[in-house]
Motif scaffolding. Structure first.
Motif, PDB file in Angstrom:
ATOM      1  N   TRP A   1      35.356  37.407  39.291  1.00 40.50           N
ATOM      2  CA  TRP A   1      34.918  36.200  39.966  1.00 40.50           C
ATOM      3  C   TRP A   1      35.619  35.977  41.303  1.00 40.50           C
ATOM      4  N   VAL A   2      36.871  36.396  41.424  1.00 43.57           N
ATOM      5  CA  VAL A   2      37.522  36.298  42.749  1.00 43.57           C
ATOM      6  C   VAL A   2      36.787  37.159  43.772  1.00 43.57           C
ATOM      7  N   CYS A   3      36.476  38.412  43.355  1.00 44.89           N
ATOM      8  CA  CYS A   3      35.750  39.302  44.272  1.00 44.89           C
ATOM      9  C   CYS A   3      34.335  38.786  44.544  1.00 44.89           C
ATOM     10  N   ALA A   4      33.648  38.326  43.479  1.00 44.61           N
ATOM     11  CA  ALA A   4      32.273  37.862  43.643  1.00 44.61           C
ATOM     12  C   ALA A   4      32.213  36.639  44.553  1.00 44.61           C
ATOM     13  N   ILE A   5      33.129  35.694  44.351  1.00 53.15           N
ATOM     14  CA  ILE A   5      33.134  34.493  45.194  1.00 53.15           C
ATOM     15  C   ILE A   5      33.405  34.843  46.652  1.00 53.15           C
ATOM     16  N   CYS A   6      34.376  35.738  46.863  1.00 51.54           N
ATOM     17  CA  CYS A   6      34.692  36.133  48.247  1.00 51.54           C
ATOM     18  C   CYS A   6      33.516  36.843  48.905  1.00 51.54           C
TER      19      CYS A   6
ATOM     20  N   LEU B   1      50.373  48.287  37.671  1.00 50.53           N
ATOM     21  CA  LEU B   1      50.807  47.005  38.223  1.00 50.53           C
ATOM     22  C   LEU B   1      49.586  46.118  38.504  1.00 50.53           C
ATOM     23  N   PRO B   2      49.227  45.199  37.588  1.00 53.00           N
ATOM     24  CA  PRO B   2      48.106  44.266  37.815  1.00 53.00           C
ATOM     25  C   PRO B   2      48.557  43.097  38.699  1.00 53.00           C
ATOM     26  N   ASP B   3      48.656  43.321  40.030  1.00 53.54           N
ATOM     27  CA  ASP B   3      49.200  42.328  40.963  1.00 53.54           C
ATOM     28  C   ASP B   3      48.091  41.351  41.386  1.00 53.54           C
ATOM     29  N   THR B   4      47.662  40.490  40.472  1.00 55.45           N
ATOM     30  CA  THR B   4      46.535  39.583  40.733  1.00 55.45           C
ATOM     31  C   THR B   4      46.848  38.579  41.850  1.00 55.45           C
ATOM     32  N   LEU B   5      48.104  38.159  41.971  1.00 58.80           N
ATOM     33  CA  LEU B   5      48.465  37.206  43.019  1.00 58.80           C
ATOM     34  C   LEU B   5      48.257  37.803  44.402  1.00 58.80           C
ATOM     35  N   ALA B   6      48.749  39.039  44.595  1.00 58.85           N
ATOM     36  CA  ALA B   6      48.602  39.700  45.889  1.00 58.85           C
ATOM     37  C   ALA B   6      47.131  39.979  46.178  1.00 58.85           C
ATOM     38  N   TRP B   7      46.390  40.409  45.140  1.00 55.26           N
ATOM     39  CA  TRP B   7      44.966  40.694  45.351  1.00 55.26           C
ATOM     40  C   TRP B   7      44.220  39.411  45.761  1.00 55.26           C
ATOM     41  N   SER B   8      44.513  38.332  45.071  1.00 57.32           N
ATOM     42  CA  SER B   8      43.832  37.072  45.370  1.00 57.32           C
ATOM     43  C   SER B   8      44.095  36.637  46.812  1.00 57.32           C
ATOM     44  N   LEU B   9      45.381  36.709  47.206  1.00 50.80           N
ATOM     45  CA  LEU B   9      45.715  36.347  48.577  1.00 50.80           C
ATOM     46  C   LEU B   9      45.000  37.253  49.588  1.00 50.80           C
ATOM     47  N   LEU B  10      44.941  38.544  49.271  1.00 49.24           N
ATOM     48  CA  LEU B  10      44.320  39.503  50.171  1.00 49.24           C
ATOM     49  C   LEU B  10      42.833  39.225  50.331  1.00 49.24           C
TER      50      LEU B  10
ATOM     51  N   LEU C   1      40.966  36.580  49.453  1.00 50.20           N
ATOM     52  CA  LEU C   1      40.618  35.243  49.957  1.00 50.20           C
ATOM     53  C   LEU C   1      40.918  35.112  51.450  1.00 50.20           C
ATOM     54  N   SER C   2      42.039  35.678  51.882  1.00 49.04           N
ATOM     55  CA  SER C   2      42.372  35.595  53.312  1.00 49.04           C
ATOM     56  C   SER C   2      41.369  36.377  54.160  1.00 49.04           C
ATOM     57  N   GLN C   3      40.925  37.536  53.661  1.00 47.38           N
ATOM     58  CA  GLN C   3      39.931  38.316  54.401  1.00 47.38           C
ATOM     59  C   GLN C   3      38.586  37.584  54.462  1.00 47.38           C
ATOM     60  N   ALA C   4      38.197  37.015  53.327  1.00 42.80           N
ATOM     61  CA  ALA C   4      36.926  36.292  53.305  1.00 42.80           C
ATOM     62  C   ALA C   4      36.969  35.059  54.209  1.00 42.80           C
ATOM     63  N   THR C   5      38.157  34.455  54.342  1.00 49.27           N
ATOM     64  CA  THR C   5      38.280  33.244  55.169  1.00 49.27           C
ATOM     65  C   THR C   5      38.314  33.568  56.649  1.00 49.27           C
ATOM     66  N   PHE C   6      39.086  34.566  57.023  1.00 49.28           N
ATOM     67  CA  PHE C   6      39.286  34.868  58.444  1.00 49.28           C
ATOM     68  C   PHE C   6      38.268  35.864  58.996  1.00 49.28           C
ATOM     69  N   ILE C   7      37.681  36.717  58.120  1.00 44.71           N
ATOM     70  CA  ILE C   7      36.735  37.733  58.596  1.00 44.71           C
ATOM     71  C   ILE C   7      35.459  37.636  57.754  1.00 44.71           C
ATOM     72  N   PRO C   8      34.692  36.543  57.902  1.00 46.11           N
ATOM     73  CA  PRO C   8      33.520  36.347  57.050  1.00 46.11           C
ATOM     74  C   PRO C   8      32.271  37.073  57.560  1.00 46.11           C
ATOM     75  N   VAL C   9      32.392  38.350  57.869  1.00 43.67           N
ATOM     76  CA  VAL C   9      31.252  39.168  58.276  1.00 43.67           C
ATOM     77  C   VAL C   9      31.344  40.517  57.589  1.00 43.67           C
ATOM     78  N   CYS C  10      30.223  41.230  57.565  1.00 40.72           N
ATOM     79  CA  CYS C  10      30.169  42.578  57.003  1.00 40.72           C
ATOM     80  C   CYS C  10      30.637  42.574  55.539  1.00 40.72           C
ATOM     81  N   TRP C  11      29.853  41.973  54.652  1.00 43.30           N
ATOM     82  CA  TRP C  11      30.267  41.836  53.254  1.00 43.30           C
ATOM     83  C   TRP C  11      30.469  43.190  52.579  1.00 43.30           C
TER      84      TRP C  11
END
Length: 590
Positions: A207-212, A142-151, A153-163
């Motif tokens: 690129w989604v992971c790298a950007i986040c 199951l390549p659930d790219t939509l759920a992964w992207s939301l996950l 991006l939301s983590q990078a936005t709300f918890i921008p520490v401990c990369w």
């Protein structure tokens, strides 16, 4: 695969170490600031994780409600998905919702507060791997790219520490998706694209992971820099507060007055010592009340202009002495040290300096001058009398000079009086000069007057002056210093003779008026103008009609000091061409 697992294990150790406030980290860092930074990042991770968990629960709840709605009102977007999968998807969402709810509850516990990194990974993988486990069980990828992207991006936005935590969350999901599905040979349920990955898919996920991760890394570094900058700023601020408190204490407790004055003659700042010198209760009153230093402060308004001129010429001034008005109207002496404060361009901003109250010093200097000049002034009259007697004797054409006993007694008394006068002056000026010192005793006023007249008989005879003494012996006694009173009568009589032509007629009288004896020394001379009368008792003031006198203008000033020390008053009644009458009062001894 083994190398990859070891790498992930190292990342995990670093991530958990960075996300906790373990004391061993502070010891390893050997730096207080690092320990504080880790503790601050730990708190930030824990606080933001709560916010993200709440958002994730709301998000999952919306998708769960969508699935429930689809059971009763089928959605067109799910027409090609078997009904059994749609039902199972509902239960998967419910399971993930419960898992997140458990993480949300654990977040409030001591375990969650100590290890927010574990909760981060647990909540992240419960969302990302939950659907993968379900797909693996059902036999497809199951390549659930939509759920992964939301996950991600939301983590990078709300918890921008401990990369590293973000990277571990992403790598764990990708290892499972690519590794497990490849090993089991699973395909996607999409007939047109059965392969589990393609170039576009890989690039998108990368690129989604790298950007986040890059965003989290950069924000983490920025937050770290801000933290250290804030700590340095706090440290500098604390040092500044200590220095400010130190110099504020010096400013507030200084004995000298400290001030800053503007170019237009106003006080900008003042310390309590300056307020005390000026007679105010607080520095605020000084800055509020002085709006024109030139005319409000200085007795001589030109002193402010001189102050400014000297600073402009030399850049600073020292020992700038002036008389000023205090709040109560009294006059005191001050000494100012000041300099000009300029900006980097050389423009004058304000004046800054110190003010010292030198009134006591000025009084001591004045009294010291009085002391030395009084000796020469008050001893002159008795000495002149003695010299005149001796010269007359020498001018006698007889070969033998016969001196009567009365003349010798007069010369002895005059010498004794000179000695007593010197002793009294020395006593008055032992150490710091404090004014007239009296040796009080009961005194018959007529004896003092007769002694003064006897000492001045040669001067009276030389100037053809006539003196009538109306002071009687029936006056009550006074508590006085006979030597100092002799100085008063002697000065008044001598001044009348010196300031008038020969042939002067003088009268001395004393009458009882209540509790005071009212004494007068009058003459029929040229008199004194109103303008002269106002300054007659000032130090060093000399009349304009003095004949052949070396007087320094101390006589009447000393008379005033002596009478006031006895508790009396002194003055003069006169007008031009009608003579002058000096009067003074003395308290009666009861």
């Amino acid at each position: 695969m083994a190398n990859l697992l070891r790498t992930l294990q190292n990342w995990g150790k670093k991530a958990f170490r960075a996300s906790t406030s373990d004391k061993t980290s502070a010891v390893a860092k050997s730096c207080v600031h690092d320990s504080e930074w880790l503790a601050a990042r730990h708190r930030f991770l824990w606080e933001r994780l709560q916010l993200w968990l709440l958002l994730a629960l709301i998000c999952l709840l919306t998708f769960t409600l969508r699935n429930i709605y689809d059971l009763f009102f089928p959605l067109k977007e799910f027409e090609k998905i078997p009904e059994s999968l749609r039902t199972q998807g509902l239960f998967i969402n419910l399971a993930m919702f419960l898992t997140l709810l458990i993480c949300f509850i654990l977040h409030k516990t001591p375990l969650g507060q100590r290890h927010p990194g574990l909760l981060f990974l647990g909540s992240s993988w419960s969302i990302s791997l939950g659907t993968q486990f379900f797909a693996t069980i059902k036999g497809f990828a199951l390549p659930d790219t939509l759920a992964w992207s939301l996950l991600f991006l939301s983590q990078a936005t709300f918890i921008p520490v401990c990369w590293r935590l973000h990277l571990m969350s992403q790598v764990g999901l990708l290892i499972y998706y690519f590794g497990v599905n490849t090993v089991l040979g699973l395909k996607t349920p999409i007939p047109e694209h059965p392969e589990i990955y393609n170039v576009t898919f890989i690039l998108y996920v990368f690129w989604v992971c790298a950007i986040c991760d890059m965003g989290v890394y950069l924000y983490d570094r920025l937050q770290r820099s801000d933290f250290y900058a804030h700590r340095e700023l706090e440290s500098a601020y604390q040092k500044l507060k200590v220095a400010e408190a130190k110099y504020r204490s010096i400013f507030e407790n200084a004995v000298e007055g400290i001030f800053q004055s503007s170019l237009d003659g106003k006080y900008i700042t003042a310390n309590p010592a300056l307020a005390k010198i000026y007679g105010y209760s607080s520095p605020e009153e000084v800055t509020a009340n002085f709006t024109d230093i030139e005319h409000q402060l200085y007795v001589d308004p030109n002193r402010r202009a001189e102050f400014v001129r000297l600073i402009e010429k030399y850049g600073s001034i020292s020992e700038f002495e002036s008389q000023i008005y205090r709040r109560d109207g009294s006059i005191v002496w001050i000494s100012e040290k000041a300099y000009a404060v300029r900006d980097e361009r050389g423009n004058l901003l304000y004046y800054e300096g110190l003010t010292e109250d030198i009134t006591k010093r000025k009084q001591a200097e004045e009294a010291l001058r009085v002391f030395f000049h009084a000796v020469s002034h008050d001893l002159r009259n008795p000495v002149l009398g003695t010299l005149m007697v001796l010269k007359n004797l020498l001018a006698n054409p007889d070969s033998e000079i016969t001196i009567s006993r009365s003349i010798l007694e007069r010369m002895v008394k005059s010498s004794d009086r000179q000695l007593n006068l010197i002793n009294s002056l020395l006593e008055a000026h032992v150490g710091e000069v404090q004014g007239i010192v009296l040796q009080l005793q009961p005194v018959q006023l007529h004896t003092v007057v007769e002694a003064a007249i006897a000492d001045l008989e040669p001067m009276l005879a030389e100037n053809q002056a006539t003196l009538t003494n109306y002071v009687t012996a029936d006056l009550p006694e006074i508590n006085a210093d006979p030597t100092q009173l002799w100085r008063v009568f002697s000065n008044l009589i001598a001044n009348a003779i010196k300031h008038n032509p020969p042939g002067l007629v003088l009268t001395i009288n004393a009458t009882l008026q209540g509790k005071m004896i009212y004494c007068t020394v009058g003459d029929n001379g040229v008199g004194i103008s109103q303008q002269q009368s106002e300054r007659l008792f000032d130090l060093y003031y000399r009349g304009t009609s003095t004949r052949n006198s070396v007087s320094l203008g101390l006589g009447l000033y000393l008379c005033k000091q002596i009478i006031q020390a006895h508790g009396g008053e002194i003055g003069v009644n006169s007008s031009s061409s009608t003579g002058a009458t000096f009067w003074f009062t003395l308290p009666v001894l009861y």
